[in-house]
Write a protein that holds these residues in place. Structure first.
Motif, PDB file in Angstrom:
ATOM      1  N   ILE A 187      16.466  89.433  30.242  1.00 27.10           N
ATOM      2  CA  ILE A 187      17.385  88.461  29.637  1.00 27.10           C
ATOM      3  C   ILE A 187      18.745  89.080  29.322  1.00 27.10           C
ATOM      4  CG2 ILE A 187      17.782  86.991  27.605  1.00 27.10           C
ATOM      5  CD1 ILE A 187      14.747  86.641  27.455  1.00 27.10           C
ATOM      6  N   HIS A 188      18.736  90.318  28.837  1.00 26.53           N
ATOM      7  CA  HIS A 188      19.970  90.953  28.376  1.00 26.53           C
ATOM      8  C   HIS A 188      20.600  91.888  29.395  1.00 26.53           C
ATOM      9  CE1 HIS A 188      19.554  89.287  24.340  1.00 26.53           C
ATOM     10  NE2 HIS A 188      18.272  89.615  24.381  1.00 26.53           N
ATOM     11  N   GLY A 189      20.090  91.881  30.622  1.00 26.40           N
ATOM     12  CA  GLY A 189      20.731  92.645  31.680  1.00 26.40           C
ATOM     13  C   GLY A 189      20.325  94.098  31.770  1.00 26.40           C
ATOM     14  N   GLY A 190      19.325  94.514  30.995  1.00 26.74           N
ATOM     15  CA  GLY A 190      18.876  95.895  31.066  1.00 26.74           C
ATOM     16  C   GLY A 190      18.079  96.179  32.326  1.00 26.74           C
ATOM     17  N   GLU A 191      17.472  95.136  32.882  1.00 27.21           N
ATOM     18  CA  GLU A 191      16.734  95.242  34.143  1.00 27.21           C
ATOM     19  C   GLU A 191      17.259  94.175  35.099  1.00 27.21           C
ATOM     20  OE1 GLU A 191      15.271  96.454  36.907  1.00 27.21           O
ATOM     21  OE2 GLU A 191      13.817  97.341  35.494  1.00 27.21           O
ATOM     22  N   THR A 192      17.764  94.591  36.238  1.00 27.60           N
ATOM     23  CA  THR A 192      18.351  93.647  37.196  1.00 27.60           C
ATOM     24  C   THR A 192      17.577  93.593  38.507  1.00 27.60           C
ATOM     25  OG1 THR A 192      19.843  95.377  38.035  1.00 27.60           O
ATOM     26  CG2 THR A 192      20.677  93.957  36.262  1.00 27.60           C
ATOM     27  N   ASN A 193      16.488  94.367  38.617  1.00 28.06           N
ATOM     28  CA  ASN A 193      15.700  94.392  39.845  1.00 28.06           C
ATOM     29  C   ASN A 193      14.365  93.688  39.590  1.00 28.06           C
ATOM     30  OD1 ASN A 193      13.615  95.646  41.784  1.00 28.06           O
ATOM     31  ND2 ASN A 193      15.572  96.279  42.671  1.00 28.06           N
ATOM     32  N   TYR A 194      14.144  92.563  40.265  1.00 27.67           N
ATOM     33  CA  TYR A 194      12.948  91.767  39.985  1.00 27.67           C
ATOM     34  C   TYR A 194      11.664  92.454  40.460  1.00 27.67           C
ATOM     35  CZ  TYR A 194      12.692  90.074  44.854  1.00 27.67           C
ATOM     36  OH  TYR A 194      12.565  89.980  46.214  1.00 27.67           O
ATOM     37  N   ILE A 195      11.782  93.355  41.426  1.00 27.27           N
ATOM     38  CA  ILE A 195      10.597  94.075  41.890  1.00 27.27           C
ATOM     39  C   ILE A 195      10.075  95.002  40.789  1.00 27.27           C
ATOM     40  CG2 ILE A 195       9.812  95.895  43.474  1.00 27.27           C
ATOM     41  CD1 ILE A 195      11.428  94.579  45.666  1.00 27.27           C
ATOM     42  N   MET A 196      10.975  95.767  40.180  1.00 25.27           N
ATOM     43  CA  MET A 196      10.563  96.673  39.115  1.00 25.27           C
ATOM     44  C   MET A 196      10.143  95.913  37.859  1.00 25.27           C
ATOM     45  SD  MET A 196      10.582  99.404  40.697  1.00 25.27           S
ATOM     46  CE  MET A 196       9.921 100.334  39.316  1.00 25.27           C
ATOM     47  N   ALA A 197      10.800  94.787  37.592  1.00 22.36           N
ATOM     48  CA  ALA A 197      10.410  93.956  36.452  1.00 22.36           C
ATOM     49  C   ALA A 197       8.994  93.425  36.655  1.00 22.36           C
ATOM     50  CB  ALA A 197      11.396  92.800  36.281  1.00 22.36           C
ATOM     51  N   THR A 198       8.693  93.025  37.895  1.00 22.89           N
ATOM     52  CA  THR A 198       7.362  92.519  38.222  1.00 22.89           C
ATOM     53  C   THR A 198       6.308  93.595  38.034  1.00 22.89           C
ATOM     54  OG1 THR A 198       8.217  90.910  39.822  1.00 22.89           O
ATOM     55  CG2 THR A 198       5.915  91.573  40.067  1.00 22.89           C
ATOM     56  N   VAL A 199       6.605  94.796  38.510  1.00 20.60           N
ATOM     57  CA  VAL A 199       5.652  95.902  38.389  1.00 20.60           C
ATOM     58  C   VAL A 199       5.338  96.192  36.923  1.00 20.60           C
ATOM     59  CG1 VAL A 199       5.342  98.393  38.729  1.00 20.60           C
ATOM     60  CG2 VAL A 199       6.214  96.987  40.591  1.00 20.60           C
ATOM     61  N   THR A 200       6.366  96.240  36.094  1.00 16.04           N
ATOM     62  CA  THR A 200       6.161  96.522  34.673  1.00 16.04           C
ATOM     63  C   THR A 200       5.299  95.462  34.016  1.00 16.04           C
ATOM     64  OG1 THR A 200       8.309  97.634  34.542  1.00 16.04           O
ATOM     65  CG2 THR A 200       7.306  96.947  32.466  1.00 16.04           C
ATOM     66  N   LEU A 201       5.576  94.188  34.301  1.00 10.24           N
ATOM     67  CA  LEU A 201       4.789  93.109  33.707  1.00 10.24           C
ATOM     68  C   LEU A 201       3.366  93.099  34.254  1.00 10.24           C
ATOM     69  CD1 LEU A 201       7.435  90.226  33.627  1.00 10.24           C
ATOM     70  CD2 LEU A 201       6.585  91.589  31.707  1.00 10.24           C
ATOM     71  N   TYR A 202       3.211  93.393  35.539  1.00 11.61           N
ATOM     72  CA  TYR A 202       1.866  93.444  36.126  1.00 11.61           C
ATOM     73  C   TYR A 202       1.042  94.545  35.456  1.00 11.61           C
ATOM     74  CZ  TYR A 202      -1.969  94.361  39.312  1.00 11.61           C
ATOM     75  OH  TYR A 202      -3.225  94.569  39.821  1.00 11.61           O
ATOM     76  N   VAL A 203       1.620  95.723  35.316  1.00 15.17           N
ATOM     77  CA  VAL A 203       0.913  96.846  34.684  1.00 15.17           C
ATOM     78  C   VAL A 203       0.539  96.489  33.245  1.00 15.17           C
ATOM     79  CG1 VAL A 203       1.178  99.221  33.870  1.00 15.17           C
ATOM     80  CG2 VAL A 203       1.915  98.610  36.180  1.00 15.17           C
ATOM     81  N   SER A 204       1.434  95.783  32.560  1.00 20.32           N
ATOM     82  CA  SER A 204       1.154  95.347  31.182  1.00 20.32           C
ATOM     83  C   SER A 204      -0.058  94.433  31.150  1.00 20.32           C
ATOM     84  CB  SER A 204       2.368  94.616  30.600  1.00 20.32           C
ATOM     85  OG  SER A 204       3.505  95.443  30.579  1.00 20.32           O
TER      86      SER A 204
END
Length: 223
Positions: A187-204
């Motif tokens: 939301i705040h622009g700290g993560e701009t790559n959806y692939i890495m965002a997906t990986v982090t949420l999947y691992v969570s």
């Protein structure tokens, strides 16, 4: 002055559109990887495959995670994401099978699955609606996950069920925090790559499900 105001409004609108696009791409890819991971877990369960063991699991996970990070800005990053989540699904199948073989095992698995879904959607919705910045949690989560991971290895190698239970409780809290943190970063622009965002949420989600299953199984007297 009017030009500056219009320029600021335009930039703000573009930022909102980019954030919405990133969220849409992240959650779409996350949904697909969860389905694919569920499919590979189902195959593993159907063929009653043995668990590959801790060493192969860690090497496969960290190797594919490194590859995904390396390829995150190319189309091959998508293939790597599915390779990673598919592999994790294969490692999950034997664990779920073990729980299903216990008394009330199906209830344990279902409760863990529902609990994971409720926690994920509630925290994601809160982070999006409140628009609070949880970036301050980054360092704490990194240290906490490292400590929990090392404690988990100790519990595994020295056969300490009490410590293993404490590690699962820690991971529930840490993964909840990681969901808040990662959603906030999007939301705040700290993560701009959806692939890495997906990986982090999947691992969570993966670790949250495993930890809840362990805790529910233990408190039901079946673990």
């Amino acid at each position: 002055m009017n030009y500056d105001a219009q320029s600021t409004a335009t930039r703000s609108q573009q930022s909102v559109l980019q954030t919405n696009k990133l969220l849409r791409n992240t959650y779409s890819l996350l949904a697909m990887t969860l389905v694919f991971s569920g499919f590979t877990a189902g195959l593993s369960m159907m063929f009653n495959l043995p668990h590959p063991g801790l060493l192969i699991t860690l090497v496969g996970y960290f190797g594919l995670l490194f590859l995904t990070a390396k390829l995150r800005n190319s189309v091959w990053g998508l293939a790597s994401v599915f390779a990673l989540t598919g592999f994790m699904g294969l490692t999950l199948g034997p664990i779920v099978n073990a729980y299903l073989g216990m008394p009330n095992g199906s209830e344990i698995v279902m409760q863990a699955m529902v609990g994971t879904g409720v926690i994920f959607f509630a925290l994601s919705a809160y982070a999006i609606k409140s628009e609070k910045d949880f970036s301050f949690m980054g360092s704490f989560l990194m240290v906490g996950i490292l400590v929990a991971f090392l404690a988990g290895l100790s519990a595994y190698f020295f056969s300490m069920p009490g410590l293993a239970l404490a590690v699962s409780a820690m991971f529930v809290l840490l993964m909840a925090g990681l969901i808040l943190y990662q959603t906030s970063e999007i939301i705040h622009g700290g993560e701009t790559n959806y692939i890495m965002a997906t990986v982090t949420l999947y691992v969570s989600i993966y670790n949250l499900f495993l930890s809840l299953m362990h805790l529910i199984g233990a408190f039901s007297g079946n673990d």
